[in-house]
Design an enzyme around this catalytic site. Structure first.
Site, PDB file in Angstrom:
ATOM      1  N   HIS A   1      48.285 -13.534  -2.703  1.00  0.00           N
ATOM      2  CA  HIS A   1      47.513 -13.910  -3.890  1.00  0.00           C
ATOM      3  C   HIS A   1      46.050 -13.875  -3.439  1.00  0.00           C
ATOM      4  O   HIS A   1      45.410 -14.919  -3.258  1.00  0.00           O
ATOM      5  CB  HIS A   1      47.941 -15.318  -4.318  1.00  0.00           C
TER       6      HIS A   1
ATOM      7  N   LYS B   1      62.668  -3.307 -22.879  1.00  0.00           N
ATOM      8  CA  LYS B   1      63.531  -2.164 -23.213  1.00  0.00           C
ATOM      9  C   LYS B   1      63.905  -1.387 -21.961  1.00  0.00           C
ATOM     10  O   LYS B   1      64.486  -0.320 -22.041  1.00  0.00           O
ATOM     11  CB  LYS B   1      62.808  -1.234 -24.193  1.00  0.00           C
TER      12      LYS B   1
ATOM     13  N   ARG C   1      50.287  -9.784 -12.272  1.00  0.00           N
ATOM     14  CA  ARG C   1      51.139 -10.765 -11.578  1.00  0.00           C
ATOM     15  C   ARG C   1      52.584 -10.347 -11.779  1.00  0.00           C
ATOM     16  O   ARG C   1      53.003 -10.024 -12.900  1.00  0.00           O
ATOM     17  CB  ARG C   1      50.926 -12.170 -12.116  1.00  0.00           C
TER      18      ARG C   1
ATOM     19  N   ARG D   1      45.994 -20.938 -14.721  1.00  0.00           N
ATOM     20  CA  ARG D   1      44.665 -20.753 -14.147  1.00  0.00           C
ATOM     21  C   ARG D   1      44.305 -19.293 -13.894  1.00  0.00           C
ATOM     22  O   ARG D   1      43.207 -18.843 -14.248  1.00  0.00           O
ATOM     23  CB  ARG D   1      44.532 -21.522 -12.816  1.00  0.00           C
ATOM     24  N   THR D   2      45.224 -18.555 -13.270  1.00  0.00           N
ATOM     25  CA  THR D   2      44.863 -17.183 -12.894  1.00  0.00           C
ATOM     26  C   THR D   2      44.632 -16.340 -14.137  1.00  0.00           C
ATOM     27  O   THR D   2      43.620 -15.641 -14.272  1.00  0.00           O
ATOM     28  CB  THR D   2      45.964 -16.582 -11.998  1.00  0.00           C
TER      29      THR D   2
HETATM   30  C1  NCD Z   1      49.910 -20.416  -7.498  1.00  0.00           C
HETATM   31  C2  NCD Z   1      50.676 -19.110  -7.635  1.00  0.00           C
HETATM   32  O1  NCD Z   1      50.944 -18.635  -8.744  1.00  0.00           O
HETATM   33  O2  NCD Z   1      50.966 -18.559  -6.587  1.00  0.00           O
HETATM   34  N1  NCD Z   1      49.197 -20.786  -8.625  1.00  0.00           N
HETATM   35  C3  NCD Z   1      47.969 -20.244  -8.896  1.00  0.00           C
HETATM   36  O3  NCD Z   1      47.822 -19.043  -9.028  1.00  0.00           O
HETATM   37  N2  NCD Z   1      46.907 -21.055  -8.947  1.00  0.00           N
HETATM   38  C4  NCD Z   1      50.720 -21.505  -6.908  1.00  0.00           C
HETATM   39  C5  NCD Z   1      52.070 -21.851  -7.462  1.00  0.00           C
HETATM   40  O4  NCD Z   1      52.592 -21.230  -8.379  1.00  0.00           O
HETATM   41  O5  NCD Z   1      52.634 -22.803  -6.943  1.00  0.00           O
END
Ligand code: NCD
Length: 369
Positions: A157, A99, A120, A69-70
């Site tokens: 997040h 590397k 991320r 999703r993100t």
């Molecule tokens: C979450 C995350 O990556 O923190 N997912 C998301 O971004 N929608 C939740 C998860 O990984 O459980």
């Protein structure tokens, strides 16, 4: 009743070229303006008439951890606004990270090719580190390259919390005073709930939060204290059955299996060697791993089935309650619940897009005229 916002551009201008690292950067004014813009993005997508606000902009998606999703909603948000997305094919696993390249060098490189970086990473604090790397390059660039934290380990997040709060207001109206909001599951490791509990307090929502978790996975005290210090009542329990009846929102999270080994390694290192795992030499690190993996597997098995929100459990909840989940889910909400009117998690998924469109337009100084 859905919220109707009337945000101002002046508030959104404060986000121009800012790194988005934590929900602590937001104020109620900025949230209101951002949600107003997200609402207009929703309408534009629905009517198929979208301003090409990000034409000429390039956004880099840099994901050191899995995402559906993100990653894809940021990509979709950029492209729907006429911008372009770059990323290494197959994620960072096919970049020079394999590397041995440092996060600093990786970020400085990507900043040369993009207008914003969506990052991320499995390490808490990595977004802040990346922001420092981007700032170090600022002098040599025409304009700064903001970092957007798309999840830093067990830290925060922030963009998920924005869309979570937007979704709650989407359902209950802009003023959510008086609601009881439950957080359920792995509250120790879930970065989405860390950001959301803080954001509710920052937005001065007069809500009550009820944290429901097994003893080993409770909400870290820093977040509980953050909320309480801003006059937001927080209750903690492990008894979902007793608590569910009072909730207007139940925010469910999965047990974050991938975080358990790291936690075990840290705990074992502290008890066996009296020092952090990261500072051990390789032979000592290797020696701890089998026991850490065994302990983590046991811990996961005992936590995994602790809570399942199935139709039986939902029969004890209010008819007006909404069920949220950042997804992915494992077994904590069975699919048969999806047809219940209270299942709101796919609305949450849609809102990923509108919030991220609004945020990118604000951060990249591309607000509609
Ligand atoms: C979450 C995350 O990556 O923190 N997912 C998301 O971004 N929608 C939740 C998860 O990984 O459980």
């Amino acid at each position: 009743m859905a919220a109707v916002y009337s945000g101002t551009d002046a508030a959104l201008k404060s986000l121009t070229y800012q790194h988005i690292l934590s929900v602590e950067q937001f104020t109620p004014d900025v949230l209101e303006a951002l949600f107003a813009l997200a609402q207009s993005m929703d309408r534009q997508v629905a009517f198929g008439r979208i301003d090409q606000l990000l034409a000429s902009k390039v956004v880099a998606n840099v994901f050191y951890e899995a995402s559906t999703r993100t990653d894809l909603s940021f990509q979709s948000a950029t492209q729907r606004l006429g911008g372009r997305v770059i990323s290494t094919a197959g994620g960072v696993h096919y970049s020079s990270v394999t590397k041995g390249e440092s996060l600093h060098d990786t970020i400085k490189t990507i900043a040369c090719y993009s207008d914003a970086i969506v990052l991320r990473h499995p390490t808490r604090g990595s977004a802040r580190e990346a922001a420092a790397a981007s700032d170090a390059l600022r002098l040599a660039m025409h304009s700064p390259t903001p970092i957007i934290n798309a999840g830093d380990g067990t830290g925060e997040h922030p963009t998920q919390a924005l869309l979570d709060l937007y979704t709650i207001k989407d359902r209950f109206g802009e003023n959510i005073d008086g609601l009881t909001i439950g957080f359920l599951g792995d509250l120790r490791n879930g970065r989405t709930v860390h950001s959301l509990i803080k954001l509710l307090a920052i937005d001065h929502c007069h809500v009550k939060v009820v944290c429901v978790a097994p003893e080993s996975l409770t909400m870290p005290s820093e977040y509980v204290e953050f909320a309480r210090s801003r006059q937001m009542p927080v209750e903690e329990t492990d008894d979902l059955q007793a608590a569910i009846g009072q909730m207007d929102v139940l925010y469910v999270t999965r047990v974050q299996r991938e975080r358990f080994v790291a936690q075990q390694l840290d705990d074992l290192s502290a008890s066996v060697y009296g020092m952090p795992y990261d500072s051990l030499d390789s032979p000592r690190k290797d020696a701890l791993r089998p026991l850490a993996e065994l302990n983590a597997a046991q811990e996961y098995l005992s936590a995994r089935d602790a809570y399942v929100v199935d139709p039986m459990m939902l029969s004890q909840a209010r008819k007006e309650m909404i069920l949220l989940h950042p997804l992915p889910r494992v077994n904590e909400i069975p699919e048969e619940v999806d047809t219940d009117d209270r299942a709101y998690y796919f609305r949450q998924v849609q809102n990923c897009l509108y919030i991220r469109m609004a945020l990118l337009a604000a951060v990249l100084d591309c607000l509609p005229l």
